[in-house]
Design a protein around this motif. Structure first.
Motif, PDB file in Angstrom:
ATOM      1  N   ILE A  63      38.168  35.920  -0.409  1.00  0.00           N
ATOM      2  CA  ILE A  63      38.667  35.525  -1.949  1.00  0.00           C
ATOM      3  C   ILE A  63      38.753  33.997  -2.158  1.00  0.00           C
ATOM      4  O   ILE A  63      37.986  33.198  -2.970  1.00  0.00           O
ATOM      5  N   PRO A  64      39.557  33.964  -2.589  1.00  0.00           N
ATOM      6  CA  PRO A  64      40.302  32.154  -2.751  1.00  0.00           C
ATOM      7  C   PRO A  64      40.307  31.927  -2.187  1.00  0.00           C
ATOM      8  O   PRO A  64      39.637  30.511  -2.344  1.00  0.00           O
ATOM      9  N   SER A 107      40.432  37.257  12.966  1.00  0.00           N
ATOM     10  CA  SER A 107      41.991  36.134  12.974  1.00  0.00           C
ATOM     11  C   SER A 107      43.150  37.102  13.121  1.00  0.00           C
ATOM     12  O   SER A 107      43.380  37.482  13.483  1.00  0.00           O
ATOM     13  N   TYR A 108      42.540  37.918  12.094  1.00  0.00           N
ATOM     14  CA  TYR A 108      43.221  39.113  11.296  1.00  0.00           C
ATOM     15  C   TYR A 108      43.625  40.266  12.462  1.00  0.00           C
ATOM     16  O   TYR A 108      44.121  40.876  12.737  1.00  0.00           O
ATOM     17  N   SER A 109      42.129  40.676  12.534  1.00  0.00           N
ATOM     18  CA  SER A 109      42.550  41.601  14.021  1.00  0.00           C
ATOM     19  C   SER A 109      43.379  40.627  14.946  1.00  0.00           C
ATOM     20  O   SER A 109      44.062  42.294  15.540  1.00  0.00           O
ATOM     21  N   LYS A 110      43.183  40.018  15.248  1.00  0.00           N
ATOM     22  CA  LYS A 110      43.684  39.656  16.830  1.00  0.00           C
ATOM     23  C   LYS A 110      45.014  39.469  16.161  1.00  0.00           C
ATOM     24  O   LYS A 110      45.744  40.089  17.360  1.00  0.00           O
ATOM     25  N   PHE A 156      29.912  33.166   5.307  1.00  0.00           N
ATOM     26  CA  PHE A 156      29.865  33.742   6.012  1.00  0.00           C
ATOM     27  C   PHE A 156      30.850  33.285   7.311  1.00  0.00           C
ATOM     28  O   PHE A 156      31.151  34.390   7.960  1.00  0.00           O
ATOM     29  N   LEU A 157      30.886  31.986   7.277  1.00  0.00           N
ATOM     30  CA  LEU A 157      31.379  31.584   8.333  1.00  0.00           C
ATOM     31  C   LEU A 157      33.366  32.083   8.249  1.00  0.00           C
ATOM     32  O   LEU A 157      33.982  31.895   8.887  1.00  0.00           O
ATOM     33  N   LEU A 158      33.975  31.879   7.089  1.00  0.00           N
ATOM     34  CA  LEU A 158      34.519  31.759   6.698  1.00  0.00           C
ATOM     35  C   LEU A 158      34.982  34.033   6.635  1.00  0.00           C
ATOM     36  O   LEU A 158      36.364  33.775   6.865  1.00  0.00           O
ATOM     37  N   GLY A 159      34.151  34.903   6.022  1.00  0.00           N
ATOM     38  CA  GLY A 159      34.855  35.596   6.690  1.00  0.00           C
ATOM     39  C   GLY A 159      35.057  36.402   8.126  1.00  0.00           C
ATOM     40  O   GLY A 159      35.271  37.023   8.153  1.00  0.00           O
TER      41      GLY A 159
END
Length: 199
Positions: A119-120, A169-172, A160-163
């Protein structure tokens, strides 16, 4: 005998970590292709290469997590062998301290990911987009992509790309943290059991 990456391990890692994000990406692309058929089409070379890059990234991440899983199996065997050595306590203490440091570093990385939710980042990106001269930006994209881009398609693409980047990245990072926790616990248990035996 050392464990190696097999197709079964690779598929199980993919299904556990990347199947749902891949499914979400496909669903989002499918719904966006109805609104913007010129952008989200395999006839568009930028979209095609973008999809290829995302697929390569997911496969690479899956391979990396698979190799970490195999490393964990080999790691347990190595810890078991270290417990039998004469200077095993010193080596286990060194490993214990190393994994404690790795955990602290990765915990900091996870905290950064949590503080930078999409969001930010999206609001920041929108601020940059709004400050730019959108007519010039639209003409620039029209020259490169051979079709006219509207503001909502630019914003949609950025979001879309940021999501995608944030989810993968977070799941990795979280999968790596779980592996570190497991290894840290194994080294700690081995070290403490060795100390108890010596007493």
């Amino acid at each position: 005998m050392e464990a190696k990456i097999t197709l079964k391990i690779f598929l199980s890692v993919y299904l556990r970590n990347y199947f749902i994000p891949t499914l979400l990406i496909i669903l989002v692309i499918n719904s966006l292709s109805r609104w913007y058929p010129k952008i989200f089409s395999f006839e568009n070379s930028f979209f095609k290469y973008g999809c290829l890059l995302v697929a390569i990234y997911i496969l690479y991440s899956t391979f990396k997590i698979s190799s970490q899983a195999v490393y964990s199996v080999n790691f347990r065997r190595e810890i078991f062998d270290l417990k039998r050595e004469t200077d095993g306590e010193v080596k286990l203490l060194s490993r214990y301290n190393n994994y404690s440091n790795y955990l602290e570093e990765n915990k900091l990385r996870l905290d950064i990911y949590k503080s930078f939710s999409p969001i930010p980042i999206v609001v920041f990106s929108l601020g940059i987009l709004i400050k730019w001269d959108l007519n010039k930006l639209s003409l620039y994209f029209e020259n490169i992509l051979n079709f006219k881009l509207e503001l909502n398609s630019i914003i949609g693409g950025v979001i879309f790309l940021l999501g995608i980047w944030y989810i993968i990245s977070y799941s990795k990072c979280w999968a790596y943290h779980k592996n570190l926790l497991r290894r840290y616990a194994e080294v700690k248990t081995a070290y403490e059991s060795l100390k108890i035996k010596e007493k």
